[in-house]
Design a protein around this motif. Structure first.
Motif, PDB file in Angstrom:
ATOM      1  N   ARG A  14       0.864  -1.097   0.063  1.00 45.89           N
ATOM      2  CA  ARG A  14       0.085  -0.136   0.029  1.00 45.89           C
ATOM      3  C   ARG A  14       0.825   1.320  -0.007  1.00 45.89           C
ATOM      4  O   ARG A  14       0.501   2.225  -0.440  1.00 45.89           O
ATOM      5  N   VAL A  15       1.911   1.192   0.746  1.00 46.31           N
ATOM      6  CA  VAL A  15       2.723   2.462   0.661  1.00 46.31           C
ATOM      7  C   VAL A  15       3.203   3.127  -0.739  1.00 46.31           C
ATOM      8  O   VAL A  15       3.198   3.929  -0.919  1.00 46.31           O
ATOM      9  N   VAL A  16       3.343   1.891  -1.599  1.00 49.78           N
ATOM     10  CA  VAL A  16       3.891   2.424  -2.944  1.00 49.78           C
ATOM     11  C   VAL A  16       2.801   3.120  -3.490  1.00 49.78           C
ATOM     12  O   VAL A  16       2.863   4.110  -4.221  1.00 49.78           O
ATOM     13  N   SER A  17       1.458   2.705  -3.371  1.00 45.62           N
ATOM     14  CA  SER A  17       0.140   3.135  -4.152  1.00 45.62           C
ATOM     15  C   SER A  17      -0.057   4.523  -3.491  1.00 45.62           C
ATOM     16  O   SER A  17      -0.282   5.416  -4.309  1.00 45.62           O
ATOM     17  N   ILE A  18       0.112   4.700  -1.991  1.00 39.23           N
ATOM     18  CA  ILE A  18      -0.332   5.904  -1.527  1.00 39.23           C
ATOM     19  C   ILE A  18       0.691   7.068  -1.891  1.00 39.23           C
ATOM     20  O   ILE A  18       0.347   8.002  -2.029  1.00 39.23           O
ATOM     21  N   LEU A  19       2.213   6.493  -1.657  1.00 34.65           N
ATOM     22  CA  LEU A  19       3.275   7.502  -2.156  1.00 34.65           C
ATOM     23  C   LEU A  19       3.094   8.058  -3.436  1.00 34.65           C
ATOM     24  O   LEU A  19       3.396   9.184  -3.933  1.00 34.65           O
ATOM     25  N   SER A  20       2.666   7.018  -4.466  1.00 37.44           N
ATOM     26  CA  SER A  20       2.544   7.388  -5.864  1.00 37.44           C
ATOM     27  C   SER A  20       1.390   8.636  -5.887  1.00 37.44           C
ATOM     28  O   SER A  20       1.447   9.419  -6.707  1.00 37.44           O
ATOM     29  N   SER A  21       0.226   8.334  -5.275  1.00 27.47           N
ATOM     30  CA  SER A  21      -0.865   9.065  -5.399  1.00 27.47           C
ATOM     31  C   SER A  21      -0.567  10.498  -4.865  1.00 27.47           C
ATOM     32  O   SER A  21      -0.732  11.505  -5.311  1.00 27.47           O
ATOM     33  N   LEU A  22       0.078  10.737  -3.634  1.00 24.71           N
ATOM     34  CA  LEU A  22       0.706  11.733  -3.220  1.00 24.71           C
ATOM     35  C   LEU A  22       1.594  12.616  -4.194  1.00 24.71           C
ATOM     36  O   LEU A  22       1.353  13.842  -4.358  1.00 24.71           O
ATOM     37  N   LEU A  23       2.581  11.951  -4.512  1.00 28.07           N
ATOM     38  CA  LEU A  23       3.502  12.691  -5.629  1.00 28.07           C
ATOM     39  C   LEU A  23       2.960  12.900  -6.804  1.00 28.07           C
ATOM     40  O   LEU A  23       3.263  13.972  -7.548  1.00 28.07           O
ATOM     41  N   GLN A  24       1.954  12.130  -7.514  1.00 26.81           N
ATOM     42  CA  GLN A  24       1.344  12.662  -8.585  1.00 26.81           C
ATOM     43  C   GLN A  24       0.308  13.918  -8.337  1.00 26.81           C
ATOM     44  O   GLN A  24       0.423  14.504  -9.292  1.00 26.81           O
TER      45      GLN A  24
END
Length: 201
Positions: A14-24
């Motif tokens: 989940r950390v990868v998905s969450i971080l990608s959402s934030l950075l996007q």
């Protein structure tokens, strides 16, 4: 008898998905501001001539699949990105530099956090850049952070808490993202279960 459910061996945490959402979201917000780096800007080395075709999410997932980083590395990479931008307030992460910031921050985090990791040449291939560029970006990033690499457990849990809140934002209406949130140990008192929830798949 309860049935054991086996997880897919390469399931994306989940950390990868969450971080990608934030950075996007951060990149899109800064794209709207249409600010280009000045010649003296610390982010100039990270700035590409065009936006990469691969999405932030796909890029982070690619790094996860091929670089075999621990999920904790992505939290630490986020801490490093925040430290970099805190030290250089004129730097804005946008679609022209976010991918280079991601590969560099993950490379730096994996070297600090994991016992076994791939070399810069391998990370360069995974990131779609040359080895010379990877080496240059790593050095520039380290100097840009002032070599402040240590992440205490308290800071780690604080950033897990921030990513946890981002996960809740994904389920509610969009709000402006915050990337500049360097926390001190005194500012945080979150318990360790937040990090476990953040790192879970």
């Amino acid at each position: 008898m309860a049935e054991v459910v086996e997880e897919e061996p390469h399931a994306i945490p989940r950390v990868v998905s969450i971080l990608s959402s934030l950075l996007q979201r951060v990149a899109e917000r800064n794209d709207a501001a249409q600010r280009r780096p000045a010649l003296h800007d610390r982010a100039l080395a990270f700035h590409g001539l065009s936006k990469p075709a691969i999405s932030v999410r796909s890029y982070l997932e690619r790094i996860f699949r091929y670089a075999s980083c621990s999920p904790a590395c992505y939290v630490v990479a986020y801490v490093y990105l925040d430290r970099f931008t805190k030290r250089h307030p004129s730097v804005s992460i946008d679609s022209f530099n976010v991918h280079r910031f991601i590969i560099t921050s993950v490379l730096t985090a994996v070297k600090f956090m994991d016992d076994i990791y791939y070399n810069n040449a391998y990370f360069a291939k995974v990131g779609g850049i040359t080895l010379m560029e990877m080496n240059y970006l790593e050095v520039d990033f380290l100097f840009g952070m002032g070599f402040e690499l240590n992440v205490t457990p308290v800071i780690f849990h604080s950033y897990c808490s921030i990513l946890q809140r981002e996960m809740h934002l994904l389920e509610s209406p969009p709000a402006p993202p915050r990337l500049h949130c360097c926390l001190t140990e005194e500012e945080s008192s979150r318990s360790s279960w937040l990090s476990e929830r953040c790192l879970g798949t």
